[in-house]
Motif scaffolding. Structure first.
Motif, short mmCIF file in Angstrom:
data_model
loop_
_atom_site.label_atom_id
_atom_site.label_comp_id
_atom_site.label_asym_id
_atom_site.label_seq_id
_atom_site.Cartn_x
_atom_site.Cartn_y
_atom_site.Cartn_z
N GLN A 56 -7.62 -114.86 24.30
CA GLN A 56 -6.46 -114.72 23.51
C GLN A 56 -5.81 -113.29 24.10
O GLN A 56 -6.54 -112.23 23.93
N VAL A 57 -4.65 -113.16 24.30
CA VAL A 57 -3.91 -111.89 24.66
C VAL A 57 -3.32 -111.13 23.52
O VAL A 57 -2.30 -111.94 22.92
N HIS A 58 -3.38 -110.17 23.14
CA HIS A 58 -2.68 -109.29 21.97
C HIS A 58 -1.91 -108.08 22.67
O HIS A 58 -2.51 -107.57 23.26
N LEU A 59 -0.67 -107.72 22.14
CA LEU A 59 0.00 -106.45 22.48
C LEU A 59 0.38 -105.89 21.13
O LEU A 59 1.02 -106.66 20.51
N VAL A 60 -0.08 -104.81 20.70
CA VAL A 60 0.14 -104.26 19.71
C VAL A 60 0.98 -103.01 19.77
O VAL A 60 0.27 -102.08 20.23
N GLU A 61 2.03 -102.79 19.25
CA GLU A 61 2.93 -101.61 19.50
C GLU A 61 2.69 -100.68 18.16
O GLU A 61 2.34 -101.25 17.00
N SER A 62 2.91 -99.45 18.43
CA SER A 62 2.61 -98.45 17.28
C SER A 62 3.59 -97.17 17.64
O SER A 62 3.74 -97.11 18.81
N GLY A 63 3.90 -96.41 16.75
CA GLY A 63 4.51 -95.15 17.03
C GLY A 63 5.86 -95.13 16.60
O GLY A 63 6.80 -94.01 16.81
N GLY A 64 6.44 -96.26 16.22
CA GLY A 64 7.92 -96.15 15.71
C GLY A 64 8.09 -95.62 14.44
O GLY A 64 7.21 -95.19 13.89
N GLY A 65 9.34 -95.42 13.90
CA GLY A 65 9.69 -94.72 12.71
C GLY A 65 11.11 -94.15 12.76
O GLY A 65 12.01 -94.36 13.41
N LEU A 66 11.16 -93.35 11.81
CA LEU A 66 12.83 -92.71 11.67
C LEU A 66 12.84 -91.41 12.29
O LEU A 66 11.78 -90.51 12.11
N VAL A 67 13.70 -91.16 13.07
CA VAL A 67 13.89 -89.73 13.66
C VAL A 67 15.33 -89.29 13.96
O VAL A 67 16.41 -90.17 13.89
N GLN A 68 15.61 -88.13 13.63
CA GLN A 68 17.10 -87.58 13.65
C GLN A 68 17.58 -87.71 15.14
O GLN A 68 16.70 -87.43 15.98
N PRO A 69 18.63 -87.35 15.28
CA PRO A 69 19.14 -87.63 16.48
C PRO A 69 18.93 -86.21 17.28
O PRO A 69 18.84 -85.18 16.92
N GLY A 70 18.52 -86.51 18.73
CA GLY A 70 17.84 -85.40 19.47
C GLY A 70 16.41 -85.31 19.38
O GLY A 70 15.88 -84.59 20.03
N GLY A 71 15.95 -86.08 18.37
CA GLY A 71 14.37 -85.96 18.32
C GLY A 71 13.66 -86.98 19.39
O GLY A 71 14.16 -87.21 20.29
N SER A 72 12.19 -86.87 19.25
CA SER A 72 11.53 -87.58 20.09
C SER A 72 10.42 -88.59 19.40
O SER A 72 9.99 -88.25 18.17
N LEU A 73 10.11 -89.59 20.16
CA LEU A 73 9.02 -90.24 19.58
C LEU A 73 8.15 -90.93 20.69
O LEU A 73 8.89 -91.01 21.88
N ARG A 74 6.93 -91.02 20.38
CA ARG A 74 6.15 -92.00 21.63
C ARG A 74 5.43 -93.07 20.87
O ARG A 74 4.78 -93.33 20.04
N LEU A 75 5.93 -94.02 21.77
CA LEU A 75 5.47 -95.58 21.45
C LEU A 75 4.31 -95.77 22.23
O LEU A 75 4.26 -95.50 23.38
N SER A 76 3.43 -96.35 21.57
CA SER A 76 2.01 -97.02 22.38
C SER A 76 2.12 -98.59 21.87
O SER A 76 2.61 -99.28 21.21
N CYS A 77 1.56 -98.88 23.09
CA CYS A 77 1.17 -100.66 23.23
C CYS A 77 -0.61 -100.68 23.71
O CYS A 77 -0.56 -100.36 24.77
#
Length: 120
Positions: free
Chosen positions: A1-22
């Motif tokens: 079975q294959v699974h892809l699990v994302e993380s790292g989302g959230g609330l950020v202000q304009p101009g900010g940064s986020l790093r998503l992982s899978c």
């Protein structure tokens, strides 16, 4: 079975940064290109970025405009999306994908998605 699990989302202000992982499980990681898509409320799911299995080739949607960087760590079977200079219009559920050519919407596996909200 294959699974892809994302993380790292959230609330950020304009101009900010986020790093998503899978994080991927199963034997697909070294075989498939990995990609990111997003879907905003009331809109169709759209391609964001993808990377070849060795990481030598990367693809981006025009709206990225140099703000996002996709990368992968095959040893950790994880793909990342570094997002900088975020805008309110980047607000969406971001999905990880694996397939022959995600940049052509050729996707075999999808993750469950992670919410990114850009708001002040």
């Amino acid at each position: 079975q294959v699974h892809l699990v994302e993380s790292g989302g959230g609330l950020v202000q304009p101009g900010g940064s986020l790093r998503l992982s899978c994080a991927a499980t199963g034997s697909i990681f070294s075989t498939y290109r990995m990609g990111w898509f997003r879907q905003a409320p009331g809109k169709v799911r759209e391609f964001v970025s993808s990377i070849s299995w060795r990481g030598g080739s990367t693809y981006y949607a025009d709206f990225v405009e140099g703000r996002f960087t996709v990368s992968r760590d095959n040893a950790k079977t994880t793909v990342y999306l570094q997002m900088n200079s975020l805008k309110p219009e980047d607000t969406a559920v971001y999905y990880c994908a694996a397939g022959g050519a995600p940049e052509k919407y050729e996707v075999t596996y999808w993750g469950q998605g992670t919410q990114v909200t850009v708001s002040s």
